[in-house]
Design a protein around this motif. Structure first.
Motif, short mmCIF file in Angstrom:
data_model
loop_
_atom_site.label_atom_id
_atom_site.label_comp_id
_atom_site.label_asym_id
_atom_site.label_seq_id
_atom_site.Cartn_x
_atom_site.Cartn_y
_atom_site.Cartn_z
N GLU A 276 0.83 -1.21 0.00
CA GLU A 276 0.00 0.00 0.00
C GLU A 276 0.86 1.26 0.00
N THR A 277 1.92 1.25 0.78
CA THR A 277 2.82 2.41 0.85
C THR A 277 3.47 2.67 -0.50
N SER A 278 3.94 1.60 -1.15
CA SER A 278 4.61 1.75 -2.45
C SER A 278 3.63 2.22 -3.53
N LEU A 279 2.39 1.76 -3.45
CA LEU A 279 1.39 2.14 -4.45
C LEU A 279 0.74 3.48 -4.14
N GLY A 280 0.79 3.89 -2.87
CA GLY A 280 0.08 5.10 -2.48
C GLY A 280 -1.42 4.91 -2.47
N ARG A 281 -1.85 3.66 -2.25
CA ARG A 281 -3.28 3.35 -2.22
C ARG A 281 -3.55 2.31 -1.14
N LYS A 282 -4.74 2.35 -0.57
CA LYS A 282 -5.15 1.38 0.42
C LYS A 282 -5.89 0.22 -0.24
N ALA A 283 -5.72 -0.95 0.33
CA ALA A 283 -6.41 -2.13 -0.19
C ALA A 283 -7.73 -2.34 0.53
N THR A 284 -8.70 -2.86 -0.20
CA THR A 284 -9.93 -3.36 0.41
C THR A 284 -9.69 -4.83 0.73
N ARG A 285 -9.74 -5.18 2.02
CA ARG A 285 -9.32 -6.51 2.46
C ARG A 285 -10.52 -7.44 2.67
N ASN A 286 -10.46 -8.57 2.01
CA ASN A 286 -11.48 -9.60 2.15
C ASN A 286 -10.91 -10.70 3.03
N MET A 287 -11.25 -10.67 4.33
CA MET A 287 -10.68 -11.62 5.27
C MET A 287 -11.29 -13.01 5.08
N MET A 288 -10.42 -14.02 4.96
CA MET A 288 -10.87 -15.38 4.66
C MET A 288 -10.17 -16.38 5.57
N ASP A 289 -10.72 -17.60 5.61
CA ASP A 289 -10.12 -18.68 6.38
C ASP A 289 -8.87 -19.20 5.68
N MET A 290 -8.10 -19.97 6.41
CA MET A 290 -6.90 -20.60 5.85
C MET A 290 -7.28 -21.53 4.71
N GLN A 291 -6.47 -21.54 3.66
CA GLN A 291 -6.70 -22.44 2.53
C GLN A 291 -6.08 -23.80 2.79
N PRO A 292 -6.68 -24.86 2.21
CA PRO A 292 -6.10 -26.20 2.37
C PRO A 292 -4.67 -26.24 1.83
N GLY A 293 -3.80 -26.93 2.56
CA GLY A 293 -2.41 -27.10 2.13
C GLY A 293 -1.49 -26.00 2.57
N ASP A 294 -2.04 -24.90 3.12
CA ASP A 294 -1.20 -23.77 3.51
C ASP A 294 -0.72 -23.94 4.95
N VAL A 295 0.30 -23.17 5.33
CA VAL A 295 0.82 -23.19 6.69
C VAL A 295 0.81 -21.77 7.24
N PRO A 296 0.66 -21.61 8.56
CA PRO A 296 0.53 -20.26 9.11
C PRO A 296 1.81 -19.45 9.14
N ALA A 297 2.98 -20.11 9.13
CA ALA A 297 4.23 -19.35 9.26
C ALA A 297 5.40 -20.11 8.65
N THR A 298 6.39 -19.36 8.17
CA THR A 298 7.69 -19.93 7.77
C THR A 298 8.78 -19.00 8.28
N TRP A 299 9.94 -19.60 8.58
CA TRP A 299 11.06 -18.82 9.11
C TRP A 299 12.32 -19.65 8.94
N ALA A 300 13.27 -19.13 8.18
CA ALA A 300 14.49 -19.87 7.86
C ALA A 300 15.59 -19.61 8.88
N ASP A 301 16.23 -20.66 9.32
CA ASP A 301 17.52 -20.56 10.00
C ASP A 301 18.57 -20.48 8.90
N GLU A 302 19.30 -19.39 8.81
CA GLU A 302 20.24 -19.18 7.72
C GLU A 302 21.70 -19.42 8.14
N THR A 303 21.89 -20.10 9.27
CA THR A 303 23.23 -20.35 9.79
C THR A 303 24.10 -21.10 8.78
#
Length: 333
Positions: A276-303
């Motif tokens: 939104e900041t880069s576009l200079g416009r606000k989004a209209t957000r359609n809040m939805m449930d989690m989709q099948p096959g998706d995961v709530p978070a990812t985080w890499a250990d880059e050691t």
């Protein structure tokens, strides 16, 4: 001069990697099917830009075509092979799983057989952070158990890792597997969130925000990813030569898994705010449930990436998103 074969050369990551390799003076052989999973025009344009270099040539064929990779590897005898071509997408694997068997399983088998017949110094292959599946122990380390994949896409990539390990063991084939974490940037895929959100906001359409925004991703800018791949090309795994306790080097094969991520999870809502900041416009957000096959978070250990190359990704999400938005406005103007 190093000769590198890059499968998926007209893809998002493949294009950026080929461009970098050409800038480094490498001879690059591309292999891409220009499939219609998303806009073929985008792939054709990437390929056309690469073809402006006399050091680049390409074969347009499918991974699963019998003999195509075998004949190409025999003819070219590349020093290094980077295997990026695959049927991508978590949600599409639910609708069309057969395409993942053809490209990811049969196609990767064909490549492994080609390299067995005509060995190269280093085979590098793309995997995915989706491998970690339901694992809740974060940040994800390469040595973590990864047996609970949540999508068929991730399952085929897990199969690729196992297949490559067996070939590395049986035929002494040096193999590095990358696990990518949510790659984004200019020339990105239209099925990815950044592309879809940018397009929708500019058109005044609502965006679908899954799991009501309670998602975190380790967003990795494509140039950082390519820098890491380029450095890892020069670090083929060697039996009995681990770099530290965090090393995923196999005890029975010249085989290693390496995370490539930014090392910092970002909230989906913060990612949307950067758009939104880069576009200079606000989004209209359609809040939805989690989709099948998706995961709530990812985080890499880059050691491990840091230990092997001395490099860690540097690009912040606001800077990376701004670069994508600039490209998008220019390309679709």
């Amino acid at each position: 001069m190093t000769k590198v074969l890059v499968t998926g050369s007209a893809g998002f990551i493949g294009y950026h990697l080929c461009k970098r390799l050409l800038e480094d003076g490498c001879e690059v052989v591309g292999f891409d099917a220009l499939t219609d999973y998303y806009d073929v025009t985008l792939k054709e344009r990437r390929q056309q830009m690469l073809q402006q270099s006399p050091q680049f040539r390409v074969v347009n064929e499918r991974l699963e075509t019998d003999g195509a990779l075998h004949d190409l590897v025999i003819a070219e005898k590349p020093d290094v092979i980077v295997h990026l071509a695959a049927q991508a997408g978590v949600r599409y694997s639910i609708d069309n799983p057969r395409s993942y068997v053809d490209a990811n399983i049969i196609g990767t088998y064909n490549l492994l057989e080609a390299v067995r017949a005509t060995p190269c110094a280093h085979l590098l292959m793309a995997s995915t952070s989706s491998i970690y599946g339901a694992n809740a122990d974060m940040p994800y380390a390469e040595t973590h158990k990864a047996d609970t994949q949540m999508s068929f896409y991730a399952a085929t990539k897990k199969a690729n890792e196992a297949m490559a390990h067996s070939y590395a063991h049986l035929y002494h084939m040096p193999v590095t597997m990358f696990r990518f974490f949510t790659v984004y940037g200019p020339w990105g895929r239209p099925d990815m969130a950044l592309f879809k959100f940018t397009r929708a906001i500019l058109q005044g359409d609502p965006i679908d925000v899954y799991n009501h925004g309670n998602m975190e991703r380790d967003f990795t800018y494509v140039t950082d990813l390519v820098n890491a791949i380029r450095l890892l090309m020069d670090v083929p795994p060697e039996r009995d030569a681990p770099v530290g306790q965090s090393d995923s080097l196999s005890p029975v094969a010249p085989y290693r898994i390496v995370n490539i991520g930014n090392g910092a999870p970002v909230r989906l809502l913060d990612f949307i705010e950067a758009i939104e900041t880069s576009l200079g416009r606000k989004a209209t957000r359609n809040m939805m449930d989690m989709q099948p096959g998706d995961v709530p978070a990812t985080w890499a250990d880059e050691t491990l990436l840091s230990e092997l190359t001395g490099y860690t990704p540097q690009t912040s999400v606001p800077d990376g998103v701004a670069a994508f938005v600039d490209w998008y406005r220019d390309y679709y103007s």
